[in-house]
Write a protein that holds these residues in place. Structure first.
Motif, PDB file in Angstrom:
ATOM      1  N   VAL A 185      58.879  68.984  28.289  1.00  0.00           N
ATOM      2  CA  VAL A 185      58.028  69.014  29.475  1.00  0.00           C
ATOM      3  C   VAL A 185      58.514  67.943  30.437  1.00  0.00           C
ATOM      4  O   VAL A 185      58.678  66.776  30.054  1.00  0.00           O
ATOM      5  CB  VAL A 185      56.548  68.784  29.112  1.00  0.00           C
ATOM      6  N   ILE A 186      58.751  68.352  31.699  1.00  0.00           N
ATOM      7  CA  ILE A 186      59.298  67.441  32.709  1.00  0.00           C
ATOM      8  C   ILE A 186      58.328  67.349  33.878  1.00  0.00           C
ATOM      9  O   ILE A 186      57.855  68.372  34.395  1.00  0.00           O
ATOM     10  CB  ILE A 186      60.673  67.933  33.207  1.00  0.00           C
ATOM     11  N   ASP A 187      58.035  66.134  34.278  1.00  0.00           N
ATOM     12  CA  ASP A 187      57.258  65.897  35.499  1.00  0.00           C
ATOM     13  C   ASP A 187      58.216  65.637  36.652  1.00  0.00           C
ATOM     14  O   ASP A 187      59.127  64.802  36.545  1.00  0.00           O
ATOM     15  CB  ASP A 187      56.335  64.687  35.308  1.00  0.00           C
ATOM     16  N   LEU A 268      69.991  69.034  28.715  1.00  0.00           N
ATOM     17  CA  LEU A 268      69.316  69.851  29.713  1.00  0.00           C
ATOM     18  C   LEU A 268      68.690  68.977  30.798  1.00  0.00           C
ATOM     19  O   LEU A 268      68.737  69.312  31.990  1.00  0.00           O
ATOM     20  CB  LEU A 268      68.242  70.718  29.054  1.00  0.00           C
ATOM     21  N   PHE A 269      68.100  67.874  30.395  1.00  0.00           N
ATOM     22  CA  PHE A 269      67.484  66.974  31.371  1.00  0.00           C
ATOM     23  C   PHE A 269      68.530  66.408  32.330  1.00  0.00           C
ATOM     24  O   PHE A 269      68.319  66.380  33.554  1.00  0.00           O
ATOM     25  CB  PHE A 269      66.753  65.841  30.648  1.00  0.00           C
ATOM     26  N   LEU A 270      69.660  65.955  31.806  1.00  0.00           N
ATOM     27  CA  LEU A 270      70.718  65.429  32.668  1.00  0.00           C
ATOM     28  C   LEU A 270      71.244  66.507  33.605  1.00  0.00           C
ATOM     29  O   LEU A 270      71.546  66.229  34.780  1.00  0.00           O
ATOM     30  CB  LEU A 270      71.861  64.870  31.803  1.00  0.00           C
ATOM     31  N   PHE A 271      71.324  67.734  33.119  1.00  0.00           N
ATOM     32  CA  PHE A 271      71.783  68.850  33.944  1.00  0.00           C
ATOM     33  C   PHE A 271      70.816  69.098  35.104  1.00  0.00           C
ATOM     34  O   PHE A 271      71.231  69.312  36.256  1.00  0.00           O
ATOM     35  CB  PHE A 271      71.918  70.102  33.079  1.00  0.00           C
ATOM     36  N   LEU A 272      69.518  69.052  34.845  1.00  0.00           N
ATOM     37  CA  LEU A 272      68.524  69.256  35.890  1.00  0.00           C
ATOM     38  C   LEU A 272      68.557  68.111  36.905  1.00  0.00           C
ATOM     39  O   LEU A 272      68.428  68.341  38.115  1.00  0.00           O
ATOM     40  CB  LEU A 272      67.135  69.379  35.282  1.00  0.00           C
ATOM     41  N   GLN A 273      68.708  66.895  36.415  1.00  0.00           N
ATOM     42  CA  GLN A 273      68.812  65.765  37.338  1.00  0.00           C
ATOM     43  C   GLN A 273      69.998  65.929  38.292  1.00  0.00           C
ATOM     44  O   GLN A 273      69.916  65.577  39.475  1.00  0.00           O
ATOM     45  CB  GLN A 273      68.969  64.459  36.560  1.00  0.00           C
ATOM     46  N   GLU A 274      71.088  66.465  37.776  1.00  0.00           N
ATOM     47  CA  GLU A 274      72.292  66.646  38.582  1.00  0.00           C
ATOM     48  C   GLU A 274      72.091  67.680  39.699  1.00  0.00           C
ATOM     49  O   GLU A 274      72.625  67.535  40.802  1.00  0.00           O
ATOM     50  CB  GLU A 274      73.447  67.067  37.673  1.00  0.00           C
ATOM     51  N   HIS A 275      71.299  68.722  39.422  1.00  0.00           N
ATOM     52  CA  HIS A 275      71.171  69.839  40.369  1.00  0.00           C
ATOM     53  C   HIS A 275      69.907  69.781  41.230  1.00  0.00           C
ATOM     54  O   HIS A 275      69.893  70.354  42.329  1.00  0.00           O
ATOM     55  CB  HIS A 275      71.223  71.163  39.615  1.00  0.00           C
ATOM     56  N   LEU A 281      62.800  63.306  38.517  1.00  0.00           N
ATOM     57  CA  LEU A 281      62.384  63.972  37.284  1.00  0.00           C
ATOM     58  C   LEU A 281      62.173  62.949  36.179  1.00  0.00           C
ATOM     59  O   LEU A 281      62.924  61.972  36.072  1.00  0.00           O
ATOM     60  CB  LEU A 281      63.437  64.992  36.844  1.00  0.00           C
ATOM     61  N   LYS A 282      61.166  63.206  35.354  1.00  0.00           N
ATOM     62  CA  LYS A 282      60.924  62.370  34.181  1.00  0.00           C
ATOM     63  C   LYS A 282      60.494  63.245  33.019  1.00  0.00           C
ATOM     64  O   LYS A 282      59.497  63.971  33.113  1.00  0.00           O
ATOM     65  CB  LYS A 282      59.841  61.324  34.470  1.00  0.00           C
ATOM     66  N   ALA A 283      61.236  63.191  31.914  1.00  0.00           N
ATOM     67  CA  ALA A 283      60.885  63.961  30.724  1.00  0.00           C
ATOM     68  C   ALA A 283      59.812  63.215  29.935  1.00  0.00           C
ATOM     69  O   ALA A 283      59.915  62.000  29.736  1.00  0.00           O
ATOM     70  CB  ALA A 283      62.112  64.182  29.850  1.00  0.00           C
ATOM     71  N   ARG A 284      58.792  63.928  29.490  1.00  0.00           N
ATOM     72  CA  ARG A 284      57.739  63.293  28.690  1.00  0.00           C
ATOM     73  C   ARG A 284      58.249  62.919  27.304  1.00  0.00           C
ATOM     74  O   ARG A 284      57.800  61.942  26.708  1.00  0.00           O
ATOM     75  CB  ARG A 284      56.542  64.224  28.578  1.00  0.00           C
ATOM     76  N   SER A 285      59.182  63.733  26.787  1.00  0.00           N
ATOM     77  CA  SER A 285      59.734  63.476  25.455  1.00  0.00           C
ATOM     78  C   SER A 285      60.954  64.350  25.252  1.00  0.00           C
ATOM     79  O   SER A 285      61.076  65.421  25.855  1.00  0.00           O
ATOM     80  CB  SER A 285      58.689  63.804  24.381  1.00  0.00           C
ATOM     81  N   PHE A 286      61.868  63.885  24.400  1.00  0.00           N
ATOM     82  CA  PHE A 286      63.019  64.688  23.984  1.00  0.00           C
ATOM     83  C   PHE A 286      62.895  65.128  22.523  1.00  0.00           C
ATOM     84  O   PHE A 286      63.804  65.735  21.975  1.00  0.00           O
ATOM     85  CB  PHE A 286      64.314  63.884  24.144  1.00  0.00           C
TER      86      PHE A 286
END
Length: 363
Positions: A185-187, A268-275, A281-286
């Motif tokens: 989940v990403i805020d 996936l989080f790093l990929f979203l940050q890039e695009h 963006l901040k992920a609640r947990s990995f």
């Protein structure tokens, strides 16, 4: 041969007797509210039952661990299911805590998810103690599964012995779910500058977010899974603005990401940050990763020999927290979970116990 026939007959009689006890236990658990983070009373009931069965039980918070002597020459199988339930939805047509039986159906909150698996695995553990098997067995009734809470499986994990494979008693129609989608989940927030909506001023945060959200909606990952399908990203919540005549200076949103076994949450989080360059963006947990167990594993091959069909599950479970191979196999159907008038069939519990015995006992 005569002694072997007697042993088989005795086991069948034991299954019938212990299955009745399992249903009685399940009725008591249904009648005792055990919504996530409030499982203490249900854990008390289950702990007392386990002790009455003559088994050693260790309480870790509201998690219950049953572990006896382990043979170092054998692989160790964890039998796991959860005690807790979601909150009852408002559309129940009956008392969710009444544990009513009508025909073959036992109604009640948590009966299907996953009380049926909880009591069936415990019963299988009791029976398998008296049968030859090539496995050490450990039983864990965990809590806070429905909220992926820190005091659930994660609390009990350091106290477990070395586990080679886990069977998770989630409702799968007694078919082995050998893969499971993860969850992240990403805020997100896009920032603008407030201004009067009647004049050409300010920077609209909603418009700042739009390009990124459209990209997110349309993007497709390359690696589809034969078992789990595509990795899925969905914007599920969005909030912005204070009133109609003020240009909003913030747009906040939530992204629900469901990765298949080919993608790790962190990448996936790093990929979203890039695009998504206009948003923070901040992920609640990995921690809730996708899981996958090869069909070549001996237990899965045994399932196939018994006529079962491996499949991939879109729903999350405590498998996401397990650092060892695991698969879901339990009575009931996932489609009944979290629904009004949830039920488990008594025949499904009988079948589950017998199936676990066939799967784990020596032939």
């Amino acid at each position: 041969m005569k002694n072997e026939k007697f042993r088989i007959f005795a086991t069948i009689m034991d299954i019938k007797q212990l299955a009745q006890e399992a249903v009685g236990l399940l009725k008591r658990l249904i009648s005792t509210p055990s919504i996530s983070r409030d499982e203490a009373a249900a854990a008390d009931i289950l702990s007392d039952f386990i002790k009455q069965c003559g088994l050693p039980v260790r309480r870790i918070g509201n998690n219950l661990l049953v572990q006896e002597h382990l043979d170092a020459r054998k692989s160790t199988v964890l039998l796991n299911a959860h005690i807790d339930t979601v909150k009852p939805v408002s559309t129940w047509s009956r008392d969710p805590f009444a544990a009513d039986v009508e025909g073959d159906r036992l109604y009640g909150l948590g009966s299907n998810d996953c009380g049926g698996g909880l009591v069936s695995l415990l019963t299988a553990y009791r029976l398998l103690r008296g049968l030859p098997t090539q496995y050490n067995l450990v039983y864990l009734a965990s809590c806070e599964e429905e909220v992926s809470g820190a005091n659930g499986f994660s609390l009990a994990l350091p106290e477990l012995p070395a586990i080679d494979v886990a069977i998770v008693g989630e409702p799968t129609g007694m078919q082995p779910a050998i893969a499971e989608k993860g969850l992240m989940v990403i805020d997100g927030i896009a920032r603008g500058k407030s201004g009067h909506a009647a004049r050409n001023e300010g920077v609209n945060a909603i418009y700042e977010a739009l390009d990124d959200l459209v990209w997110l909606r349309d993007y497709r990952f390359d690696k589809d899974s034969a078992l789990l399908g595509a990795t899925k990203m969905t914007v599920t919540v969005i909030n912005s603005g204070t009133q109609h005549n003020v240009v909003p200076d913030e747009c906040r949103f939530v992204i629900d990401v469901r990765p298949n076994e080919y993608y790790k949450n962190e990448e996936l989080f790093l990929f979203l940050q890039e695009h998504m360059k206009k948003c923070e963006l901040k992920a609640r947990s990995f921690r809730l990763a996708s899981s996958y167990m090869p069909a070549e594993h001996p237990l899965i091959q045994r399932c196939i020999q018994m006529g079962m069909q491996p499949f991939g599950s879109p729903t999350l479970s405590d498998q996401a927290l397990m650092p060892f191979p695991s698969f879901k196999l339990g009575p009931g159907l996932s489609a009944r979970s979290h629904t009004a008038d949830e039920f488990i069939c008594l025949s499904e519990i009988d079948d589950a116990i017998a199936t676990y015995i066939r799967l784990l006992a020596d032939e």
